[in-house]
Design an enzyme around this catalytic site. Structure first.
Site, PDB file in Angstrom:
ATOM      1  N   GLY A  12       0.834  -1.210   0.000  1.00 12.72           N
ATOM      2  CA  GLY A  12       0.000   0.000   0.000  1.00 12.72           C
ATOM      3  C   GLY A  12       0.863   1.251   0.000  1.00 12.72           C
ATOM      4  N   GLY A 112       6.112  -2.428   3.852  1.00  7.61           N
ATOM      5  CA  GLY A 112       5.678  -2.818   5.188  1.00  7.61           C
ATOM      6  C   GLY A 112       5.972  -4.287   5.472  1.00  7.61           C
ATOM      7  N   ASN A 113       5.083  -4.911   6.231  1.00 11.14           N
ATOM      8  CA  ASN A 113       5.349  -6.273   6.714  1.00 11.14           C
ATOM      9  C   ASN A 113       5.507  -7.324   5.618  1.00 11.14           C
ATOM     10  OD1 ASN A 113       5.704  -6.231   9.492  1.00 11.14           O
ATOM     11  ND2 ASN A 113       3.529  -5.818   9.818  1.00 11.14           N
ATOM     12  N   GLY A 114       4.539  -7.380   4.707  1.00  8.48           N
ATOM     13  CA  GLY A 114       4.596  -8.384   3.634  1.00  8.48           C
ATOM     14  C   GLY A 114       5.824  -8.158   2.776  1.00  8.48           C
ATOM     15  N   ASP A 137       0.224   1.782   9.011  1.00  5.52           N
ATOM     16  CA  ASP A 137      -0.224   0.959  10.147  1.00  5.52           C
ATOM     17  C   ASP A 137       0.767   0.998  11.321  1.00  5.52           C
ATOM     18  OD1 ASP A 137      -2.309   0.274   8.514  1.00  5.52           O
ATOM     19  OD2 ASP A 137      -1.511  -1.687   7.957  1.00  5.52           O
ATOM     20  N   ARG A 172     -25.581  12.853  17.651  1.00  8.08           N
ATOM     21  CA  ARG A 172     -25.468  11.503  17.092  1.00  8.08           C
ATOM     22  C   ARG A 172     -24.223  10.769  17.599  1.00  8.08           C
ATOM     23  NH1 ARG A 172     -26.632  13.384  10.928  1.00  8.08           N
ATOM     24  NH2 ARG A 172     -28.865  12.943  10.908  1.00  8.08           N
ATOM     25  N   GLN A 284      -6.852   8.224   3.953  1.00  5.22           N
ATOM     26  CA  GLN A 284      -5.795   8.171   4.975  1.00  5.22           C
ATOM     27  C   GLN A 284      -4.420   7.919   4.381  1.00  5.22           C
ATOM     28  OE1 GLN A 284      -7.640   5.915   8.665  1.00  5.22           O
ATOM     29  NE2 GLN A 284      -8.710   5.378   6.796  1.00  5.22           N
TER      30      GLN A 284
HETATM   31  O1  F6P Z   1      -1.224  -1.660   4.964  1.00  6.97           O
HETATM   32  C1  F6P Z   1      -1.739  -0.403   4.756  1.00  6.97           C
HETATM   33  C2  F6P Z   1      -3.240  -0.451   4.555  1.00  6.97           C
HETATM   34  O2  F6P Z   1      -3.654   0.869   4.316  1.00  6.97           O
HETATM   35  C3  F6P Z   1      -4.037  -1.082   5.695  1.00  6.97           C
HETATM   36  O3  F6P Z   1      -4.250  -0.220   6.777  1.00  6.97           O
HETATM   37  C4  F6P Z   1      -5.303  -1.450   4.983  1.00  6.97           C
HETATM   38  O4  F6P Z   1      -5.947  -2.494   5.654  1.00  6.97           O
HETATM   39  C5  F6P Z   1      -4.826  -1.874   3.633  1.00  6.97           C
HETATM   40  O5  F6P Z   1      -3.583  -1.227   3.433  1.00  6.97           O
HETATM   41  C6  F6P Z   1      -5.742  -1.552   2.492  1.00  6.97           C
HETATM   42  O6  F6P Z   1      -5.203  -2.104   1.340  1.00  6.97           O
HETATM   43  P1  F6P Z   1      -5.591  -1.761  -0.167  1.00  6.97           P
HETATM   44  O7  F6P Z   1      -4.965  -0.457  -0.539  1.00  6.97           O
HETATM   45  O8  F6P Z   1      -5.013  -2.890  -0.942  1.00  6.97           O
HETATM   46  O9  F6P Z   1      -7.086  -1.670  -0.234  1.00  6.97           O
END
Ligand code: F6P
Length: 358
Positions: A12, A112-114, A137, A172, A284
Site C-alpha cells: 500500500g 511494510g510487513n509483507g 499501520d 449523534r 488516509q
Molecule cells: O497496509 C496499509 C493499509 O492501508 C491497511 O491499513 C489497509 O488495511 C490496507 O492497506 C488496504 O489495502 P488496499 O490499498 O489494498 O485496499
C-alpha cells in the site's frame, strides 16, 4: 568504484515514499562517486517482469512533498512468491535474474510487513537488500515508527475533528472506521488526538455492551453525542475466538459489510441513540507527507545511502529512541509490532475516560 542501486516501492502506498526515494538518491550522489539509480516499476511486479528504467538526477527533484510513489506500487503476496502459478512464472528466479540483468550492486525495498518478508527471502537468496520501513499501520517490528504513519494520523485526526462538530449538532453517535487490519496504532493515536470517546482495536477485543454503556453514560451526563474510533480489524470477544475468514463470514451472514456497520447497528439498538458510520478509507493514505514524515523519510533515506556506502546489506532501516539504525532482515521479517494493551499510551487513554469496550 561506481554503484548501481535499484529501488522499488511495494504494498500500500503512503505519503513519504517519494521523500525516502529522494533522501536515498541525494545522499547517495553526495556520498559516493558514479552512482546510478534504477527505478523498478510497481514494486515486486516490476522486478519479476523486468520493468525498470535508469533514473536521472532531475527525477529526484521536487518530490519531497509529493504523496504516493513516483515508481508505482503493487501488492504481491509473500505466500505466493515461491509458488509457480498457471502463468508458469518462477517469481524468485525472475527477480534474481532481473537483479543480475540490471547489474545492481544492491536493491532498496520500501515497504511494510509483507514486503519485508519478501525482502528477507531475496536476501537469503543472495541479493544485496536494504529495507525501508513504510506503512501507515506503524506495525513493522523493530522500529519505533514507520514513515507514513504520522501523515495518516494527521488525516485521521482531522476526520475525527470534523465529525465532532456535526455529531454534536445532531446529537449523534459517529462510528469512524480507521485503517489497520491487524494493528490499531492509527486508531489509538488518532482516537486520543481527536478526542474520541471510545477506541476499539484489534489487539483489545471489545464487549459491545460495554461500548453501549460508555455511550449511554455520556448521554445520561448530558452529552448527546459520542465518537467511536474503530480500527477496521477490531473484533468483539466472540469474534476474537474465530479465524479471520470465519469472522468476516459471520459478519456478512448477519448482514454487516464492515465492523463499523455492526457496531453502529448494535449501539443504536442498545442505546436508542442515532448512529452514523464514516469510513475515511484510502483518504488516509493520500496527500502530502507531514513535516514529521518528511524529516523521518529524509533521515531514513540518507541513512540507507550510508549503508550502501558501507556495503551493509541484509538489513532494514529503523528508528529506536530517536536514533536511526538498522535491524537484520532475518530478525524482523514475519514479526508484527502490535499495540500492547498494558502500554502507557493505552493507560493515558483510559485515564482520560476513553472506553476500550472492556
Ligand atoms: O497496509 C496499509 C493499509 O492501508 C491497511 O491499513 C489497509 O488495511 C490496507 O492497506 C488496504 O489495502 P488496499 O490499498 O489494498 O485496499
Amino acid at each position: 568504484m561506481g554503484k548501481r542501486i535499484g529501488i522499488l516501492t511495494s504494498g500500500g502506498d503512503c505519503p513519504g515514499l517519494n521523500a525516502v526515494i529522494r533522501g536515498v538518491a541525494k545522499a547517495a550522489y553526495e556520498l559516493m562517486d558514479d552512482v546510478e539509480i534504477v527505478g523498478i516499476s510497481d514494486g515486486y511486479r516490476g522486478l519479476i517482469q523486468g520493468e525498470y528504467h535508469l533514473m536521472k538526477r532531475s527525477d529526484f527533484s521536487g518530490i519531497l512533498t509529493l504523496g504516493g510513489t513516483i515508481l508505482g506500487t503493487s501488492r504481491q503476496p509473500f505466500k505466493l512468491m515461491r509458488v509457480v502459478g498457471d502463468d508458469n512464472v518462477d517469481k524468485v528466479k525472475n527477480m534474481k535474474a532481473n537483479y543480475k540483468k540490471m547489474k545492481l550492486d544492491c536493491l532498496l525495498i520500501l515497504g511494510g510487513n509483507g514486503t519485508h518478508k519478501t525482502a528477507a527471502l531475496l536476501a537469503e537468496e543472495g541479493l544485496n537488500v536494504i529495507g525501508l520501513p513504510k506503512t501507515i499501520d506503524n506495525d513493522l517490528y523493530g522500529t519505533d515508527v514507520t514513515f507514513g504513519f504520522h501523515s495518516a494520523l494527521a488525516i485521521a485526526t482531522d476526520a475525527l475533528d470534523k465529525l465532532h462538530t456535526t455529531a454534536a449538532s445532531h446529537g449523534r453517535v459517529m462510528v469512524v472506521e480507521l485503517m489497520g487490519n491487524k494493528s490499531g496504532w492509527l486508531t489509538l493515536y488518532a482516537g486520543i488526538a481527536g478526542g474520541a470517546d471510545v477506541i476499539l482495536l484489534p489487539e483489545m477485543p471489545y464487549d459491545i455492551d460495554k461500548v453501549a454503556k460508555a455511550v449511554s453514560n455520556r448521554a445520561n451526563a448530558g452529552k448527546a453525542f459520542s465518537i467511536i474510533a474503530v480500527a477496521e480489524g477490531a473484533m468483539d470477544k466472540e469474534e476474537a475466538k474465530m479465524k479471520r475468514k470465519e469472522r468476516i463470514a459471520a459478519r456478512t451472514a448477519a448482514g454487516y459489510k464492515t465492523v463499523s456497520d455492526k457496531i453502529a447497528d448494535l449501539v443504536e439498538q442498545k442505546t436508542g441513540c442515532e448512529t452514523r458510520v464514516v469510513i475515511p478509507g484510502h483518504l488516509q493514505r493520500g496527500g502530502n507527507p507531514t513535516p514529521y514524515d518528511r524529516l523521518l523519510s529524509t533521515r531514513f533515506g540518507a541513512y540507507a545511502a550510508r549503508l550502501i556506502k558501507e556495503k551493509k546489506y541484509g538489513v532494514t532501516v529503523a528508528m529506536k529512541n530517536d536514533v536511526i539504525t538498522e535491524n537484520n532482515l532475518s530478525e524482523i521479517a514475519g514479526k508484527a509490532k502490535l499495540v500492547n494493551p498494558d502500554s502507557q499510551m493505552v493507560q493515558v487513554a483510559k485515564d482520560m475516560g476513553i472506553s476500550f469496550g472492556l
